[in-house]
Design an enzyme around this catalytic site. Structure first.
Site, PDB file in Angstrom:
ATOM      1  N   HIS A  33     -12.696   3.067  -0.130  1.00 51.45           N
ATOM      2  CA  HIS A  33     -12.653   2.070   0.950  1.00 51.45           C
ATOM      3  C   HIS A  33     -13.306   0.764   0.515  1.00 51.45           C
ATOM      4  O   HIS A  33     -13.789  -0.023   1.343  1.00 51.45           O
ATOM      5  CB  HIS A  33     -13.369   2.571   2.223  1.00 51.45           C
ATOM      6  CG  HIS A  33     -12.735   3.759   2.867  1.00 51.45           C
ATOM      7  ND1 HIS A  33     -13.465   4.733   3.517  1.00 51.45           N
ATOM      8  CD2 HIS A  33     -11.439   4.145   2.967  1.00 51.45           C
ATOM      9  CE1 HIS A  33     -12.646   5.662   3.997  1.00 51.45           C
ATOM     10  NE2 HIS A  33     -11.407   5.325   3.677  1.00 51.45           N
ATOM     11  N   ARG A  77     -11.718  16.176   6.674  1.00 53.43           N
ATOM     12  CA  ARG A  77     -12.519  16.457   5.484  1.00 53.43           C
ATOM     13  C   ARG A  77     -13.939  16.820   5.881  1.00 53.43           C
ATOM     14  O   ARG A  77     -14.496  16.252   6.808  1.00 53.43           O
ATOM     15  CB  ARG A  77     -12.544  15.248   4.538  1.00 53.43           C
ATOM     16  CG  ARG A  77     -11.191  14.836   4.024  1.00 53.43           C
ATOM     17  CD  ARG A  77     -11.305  13.594   3.152  1.00 53.43           C
ATOM     18  NE  ARG A  77     -10.038  12.871   3.102  1.00 53.43           N
ATOM     19  CZ  ARG A  77      -9.926  11.556   2.980  1.00 53.43           C
ATOM     20  NH1 ARG A  77     -11.009  10.812   2.895  1.00 53.43           N
ATOM     21  NH2 ARG A  77      -8.739  10.988   2.944  1.00 53.43           N
ATOM     22  N   GLU A 106      -8.115  -5.044   5.192  1.00 53.06           N
ATOM     23  CA  GLU A 106      -7.955  -4.715   3.781  1.00 53.06           C
ATOM     24  C   GLU A 106      -6.789  -5.465   3.149  1.00 53.06           C
ATOM     25  O   GLU A 106      -6.845  -5.850   1.980  1.00 53.06           O
ATOM     26  CB  GLU A 106      -7.771  -3.203   3.630  1.00 53.06           C
ATOM     27  CG  GLU A 106      -9.020  -2.419   4.041  1.00 53.06           C
ATOM     28  CD  GLU A 106      -8.814  -0.918   4.018  1.00 53.06           C
ATOM     29  OE1 GLU A 106      -9.058  -0.314   2.967  1.00 53.06           O
ATOM     30  OE2 GLU A 106      -8.415  -0.368   5.064  1.00 53.06           O
ATOM     31  N   ARG A 112      -2.565  -2.020  -3.567  1.00 51.03           N
ATOM     32  CA  ARG A 112      -3.755  -1.202  -3.389  1.00 51.03           C
ATOM     33  C   ARG A 112      -3.672  -0.026  -4.349  1.00 51.03           C
ATOM     34  O   ARG A 112      -2.686   0.711  -4.371  1.00 51.03           O
ATOM     35  CB  ARG A 112      -3.840  -0.673  -1.960  1.00 51.03           C
ATOM     36  CG  ARG A 112      -5.062   0.212  -1.750  1.00 51.03           C
ATOM     37  CD  ARG A 112      -4.911   1.067  -0.519  1.00 51.03           C
ATOM     38  NE  ARG A 112      -6.094   1.907  -0.320  1.00 51.03           N
ATOM     39  CZ  ARG A 112      -6.081   3.091   0.274  1.00 51.03           C
ATOM     40  NH1 ARG A 112      -4.949   3.575   0.739  1.00 51.03           N
ATOM     41  NH2 ARG A 112      -7.195   3.785   0.420  1.00 51.03           N
ATOM     42  N   ASN A 126       0.874  -1.174   0.000  1.00 45.27           N
ATOM     43  CA  ASN A 126       0.000   0.000   0.000  1.00 45.27           C
ATOM     44  C   ASN A 126       0.908   1.219   0.000  1.00 45.27           C
ATOM     45  O   ASN A 126       1.421   1.624   1.049  1.00 45.27           O
ATOM     46  CB  ASN A 126      -0.909  -0.027   1.231  1.00 45.27           C
ATOM     47  CG  ASN A 126      -1.867   1.154   1.278  1.00 45.27           C
ATOM     48  OD1 ASN A 126      -1.776   2.085   0.487  1.00 45.27           O
ATOM     49  ND2 ASN A 126      -2.787   1.119   2.221  1.00 45.27           N
TER      50      ASN A 126
END
Length: 402
Positions: free
Chosen positions: A182, A243, A386, A93, A10
Site C-alpha cells: 500500500h 487475512r 493511489e 501499479r 492497475n
C-alpha cells in the site's frame, strides 16, 4: 504538442482498473473498470468525466489483452485514444518491487525480468501486473511505460525495522524481510496530511492507517517511512477482511502436523478464510456494524479483535516515532466508518489522541480533521488517491516532453 496525459493501469488477476489524467491541472478525463476477465459474465464500465457519460459492456472478455483493447476502444470513442499525441506515458501499479526498485522506473526488458523474479514473494499480484504491462507495451511499444511499486515507499525503513530475527544468510538468500505494501497510498496520505496541517512533509510525523479489505499501518517520520505493518507479503499486520494479520508462526506448523493440513490449505485459510470473515463470516464492516447493533455476539467479538490489533499498532508506532503530529485514517473503512475511527482511538487520550464525535460523524470526500479543537495530536480523515500518486510519479519521471 506537449504530451501531458498519463494512463494509469492497475491490473489484477481478473480485473483492470484504469484512469486517464491530464497532469497540466491533475484532472481526470476518464475512469473505468474491467472485471471478471476470462468469465462469461465479464463487464467493462467506462466513464468519460468530460461529458459525464457512462457506458457498460457486458459479455465474455477472454484475457487481459482483450480487456485492454476494449479499454482503448472506449477511450477512442471519447476522443481520448491511446494513439493520441497528448499521451505522455502509461503508469502501472506493480505490487512488489523488492529492494531493487526504490522509485518509479521506466520499464524495459531488465525491469520485466526483475519483476518476474519477484513472483515467488508476490504470487497473486506480480503475474497480473506483468500481464498488464506486456499487453500495454504491445499496444503502444513507442510509449514510455512506468512501473510504480507498492513497496517503494517503504524501502526507507531502517534495517532494525525491516529485518526479521532469523539467520541472516538464509534471509538474504531467499529475500526474506519486511517489504510493506500500500506504499502509494501511504505516500500520498502522509503528504496530504502534512498539507492539511499547513506544514511541509519533512516537518511532520504521521501514523497512517490504510483500512480497507486489506489493511496496513505505517509510521512516517518527516516524509519517510520508518516502519509498516505488512511484511514479506501482505498477510502480516492488522486484522483484515479475509487475512489473519499477525500470527504465531508455530500455528502453521501445528495445523500441518496436528490438523493434517497441506501448505496450500493453510495458505488459503490465512489469506482467504481468516480475518473478519474467519471470525464472524462477514468481511464487510457495514454488515458487521448492522449485526452488532442487533446484538450479534460473534460480530461484536470480531470487531473487538479488529480494534484491539489496531490500537496496538497505533501505540507501537507512537513509540517508534517518539512524537506524533497526526494519525490519518484512509481507504474504504478508514474514510467511511466513523465508528471504527472512534473505537480505534478510544482510551488513548493519554497520548493526546481523541475524536470529536460531531466532526467524526461528518461525511465527505475532502481531507478533514476530526480531532477536538486544540488537540495535542491531530486526527484526520484523508481520502487516498493511489491513481493520482501513480500518475504524478509517472509524469515526474517521463518529463513534460513525453
Amino acid at each position: 504538442m506537449t504530451a501531458t496525459r498519463v494512463l494509469v493501469l492497475n491490473s489484477g488477476s481478473s480485473s483492470v482498473k484504469y484512469q486517464l489524467l491530464d497532469m497540466r491541472d491533475a484532472t481526470r478525463l476518464a475512469v473505468g473498470l474491467v472485471e471478471r476477465i476470462g468469465e462469461q459474465t465479464s463487464r467493462l464500465r467506462h466513464t468519460c468525466l468530460a461529458t459525464g457519460a457512462t457506458r457498460e459492456k457486458n459479455g465474455p472478455i477472454a484475457d487481459h489483452d482483450a480487456a485492454l483493447k476494449s479499454v482503448a476502444e472506449e477511450l477512442a470513442r471519447d476522443g481520448l485514444g491511446l494513439d493520441s499525441p497528448e499521451l505522455a506515458a502509461i503508469g502501472h501499479r506493480v505490487v512488489h518491487g523488492g529492494m531493487f526498485f526504490t522509485e518509479p522506473t521506466v520499464i524495459d526488458g531488465a525491469v520485466l525480468t526483475e519483476i518476474e523474479r519477484l513472483i515467488p514473494v508476490a504470487p497473486l499480484h506480480n503475474p497480473a501486473n506483468l500481464t498488464g504491462i506486456r499487453t500495454a507495451m504491445a499496444l503502444r511499444p513507442d510509449l514510455p511505460q512506468v512501473a510504480v511499486f507498492d513497496t517503494a515507499f517503504h524501502t526507507t525503513m531502517p534495517e532494525s525495522a525491516a529485518r526479521y530475527a532469523i539467520d541472516t544468510k538464509i534471509a538474504d538468500r531467499y529475500r526474506v524481510r519486511r517489504y510493506g505494501f500500500h506504499g502509494t497510498s501511504h505516500a500520498y496520505v502522509s503528504r496530504a496530511t502534512a498539507e492539511l496541517l499547513g506544514k511541509a512533509p519533512e516537518d511532520v510525523n504521521v501514523i497512517v492507517l490504510h483500512l480497507g479489505n486489506g489493511a496496513s499501518a505505517s509510521a512516517v517520520r518527516g516524509g519517510r517511512c520508518v516502519d509498516t505493518s505488512m511484511g514479506l507479503t501482505p498477510l502480516e499486520g492488522l486484522v483484515m477482511g479475509t487475512r489473519s494479520g499477525d500470527l504465531d508462526p508455530a500455528v502453521i506448523f501445528h495445523l500441518q502436523r496436528v490438523g493434517g493440513m497441506s501448505m496450500d490449505e493453510v495458505d488459503t485459510l490465512l489469506n482467504k478464510r481468516s480475518g473478519l470473515f474467519g471470525l464472524c463470516g462477514d468481511n464487510d464492516m457495514r454488515e458487521i456494524q448492522r449485526r452488532m447493533e442487533e446484538g450479534d455476539d460473534e460480530a461484536r467479538l470480531a470487531f473487538e479483535i479488529y480494534i484491539h490489533r489496531l490500537k496496538k499498532y497505533v501505540g507501537a508506532y507512537y513509540a517508534v516515532l517518539g512524537t506524533v503530529d497526526a494519525v490519518a485514517f484512509t481507504a474504504g473503512v478508514g474514510e467511511n466508518a466513523a465508528f471504527v475511527r472512534e473505537a480505534a482511538l478510544d482510551g488513548l487520550e493519554g497520548l493526546g489522541l481523541a475524536v470529536d464525535r460531531e466532526r467524526n460523524a461528518v461525511r465527505g470526500d475532502q481531507a478533514r480533521l476530526i480531532s477536538p479543537e486544540g488537540a495535542r495530536t491531530a486526527v484526520a480523515v484523508v481520502p487516498t488517491d493511489e491513481e493520482m500518486e501513480i500518475a504524478t510519479q509517472t509524469y515526474a519521471l517521463v518529463g513534460k516532453d513525453g
